[in-house]
Write an enzyme that holds these catalytic residues in place. Structure first.
Site, PDB file in Angstrom:
ATOM      1  N   GLY A  42       7.765 -28.393  18.430  1.00 30.73           N
ATOM      2  CA  GLY A  42       6.563 -28.790  17.713  1.00 30.73           C
ATOM      3  C   GLY A  42       6.509 -28.389  16.258  1.00 30.73           C
ATOM      4  CG  ASN A  45       9.714 -32.340  16.014  1.00 31.85           C
ATOM      5  OD1 ASN A  45      10.875 -32.333  15.604  1.00 31.85           O
ATOM      6  ND2 ASN A  45       9.412 -32.594  17.276  1.00 31.85           N
ATOM      7  CB  SER A 142       6.366 -25.837  25.041  1.00 31.37           C
ATOM      8  OG  SER A 142       7.681 -25.689  24.541  1.00 31.37           O
ATOM      9  N   GLY A 232      -7.003 -44.000  18.312  1.00 30.88           N
ATOM     10  CA  GLY A 232      -7.136 -43.269  17.063  1.00 30.88           C
ATOM     11  C   GLY A 232      -7.386 -41.801  17.290  1.00 30.88           C
ATOM     12  CG  ASP A 259       5.348 -32.485  16.908  1.00 29.08           C
ATOM     13  OD1 ASP A 259       4.423 -31.725  17.245  1.00 29.08           O
ATOM     14  OD2 ASP A 259       6.399 -32.619  17.568  1.00 29.08           O
TER      15      ASP A 259
END
Length: 315
Positions: A42, A45, A142, A232, A259
């Site tokens: 996460g 990225n 995570s 959205g 991300d």
């Protein structure tokens, strides 16, 4: 363009491998296409997408073993500024397989090595030394095996003057709502997670906005964002409730959309833009990300082209 410092934290990164097969057939050798390798996780990225969008960040990444060495090489090749944290065991891998016959995508995620007290203490020390007062610190992805449920609160406490952005899920998310992290700047979740916390379906964006603002008023975070997939994103702060629509695009892969959203949203805030403008840019980045293959993230030219479609309305 001036920008506040951004720090991202990835304690359970992955060497992401993506490939394709014609059809998934049990008990057969399946011939795959040449794999694509990308750095994954996460926070990492988020830093990759920030760089793609012309911003700067410092990524703290836990790396270990031969896989960690290979992952470090991929990060360097992308030009992302990072500091390596010595993690336990061997850095994990993940595999994404697209079935050409059906268009379905299968994602296989390994758990990663177990973290002990020594590794956690090392992270707290590094965060205290690198987080900048007034900057943004992104905790995303995570959590590694072995850490307690309140680990995000412990991480935030080690950088008390930073504006912490938390993108999490599952039991960790529930813990943050039960026991709010003091001073948390942003909490992001997706729609099903929000409904699980609310204990009921949220039939409209107004329902979602009411739920998000109730969390803000309860002291969970200064801003709460609920992602609603192809519809959205909803954002609430203490005074306003906004909705930014997603652009209508052909979806190749949803990997990396969240991300990309966080990257664009935080970058906009770091550049001094309003909550509404940051929400619009984040929605455009998420929309752009689903147009790319597998573990690839948003492309800046797509983000700017789609931005006019991601209009923001106040609810």
């Amino acid at each position: 363009m001036t920008q506040a410092p951004i720090l991202t934290l990835t304690l359970n990164p992955a060497l992401d491998m993506s490939t394709e097969v014609h059809e998934l057939v049990p008990n057969h050798k399946l011939r795959c296409t040449e794999p694509l390798l990308d750095p994954g996780g996460g926070g990492l990225n988020v830093s990759r997408a920030i760089k793609a969008l012309g911003g700067d960040s410092l990524a703290l990444v836990a790396l270990s073993g031969l896989t960690g060495d290979r992952l470090a090489g991929l990060i360097r090749a992308e030009g992302v500024t990072f500091l390596s944290i010595l993690g336990p065991g061997e850095t994990r891998q993940s595999l994404t397989v697209k079935e050409e016959a059906s268009g379905r995508q299968y994602r296989f995620m390994l758990p990663g090595p177990v973290w002990g007290e020594e590794e956690r203490a090392r992270v707290f020390t590094l965060l205290h030394a690198t987080a900048r007062p007034g900057g943004f610190s992104v905790i995303s992805g995570s959590q590694p095996p072995g850490v307690p449920l309140d680990f995000p609160a412990q991480l935030a406490a080690s950088m008390p003057e930073s504006r912490v952005v938390l993108d999490t899920s599952g039991a960790t998310l529930a813990e943050v709502v039960r026991n709010p992290i003091p001073g948390l700047e942003v909490l992001r979740m997706d729609g099903p997670e929000g409904e699980a916390l609310a204990g009921k379906p949220m039939a409209s964006r107004e329902d979602t906005a009411h739920f998000a603002q109730a969390l803000v008023w309860a002291g969970v975070a200064r801003m709460v964002i609920v992602a609603q997939g192809a519809e959205g994103n909803v954002l609430a702060d203490a005074e306003h409730r906004f909705f930014a629509r997603a652009a209508q695009v052909k979806v190749k892969s949803t990997v990396g959309a969240g991300d990309s959203f966080v990257a664009a949203f935080v970058l906009a805030l770091a550049r001094g833009q309003s909550h509404a403008d940051a929400l619009a840019l984040g929605s455009a980045a998420a929309s752009a990300a689903v147009m790319t293959d597998a573990t690839q993230l948003c492309r800046p030219e797509d983000v700017m082209r789609l931005l006019p479609e991601c209009g923001v309305v106040e609810l």
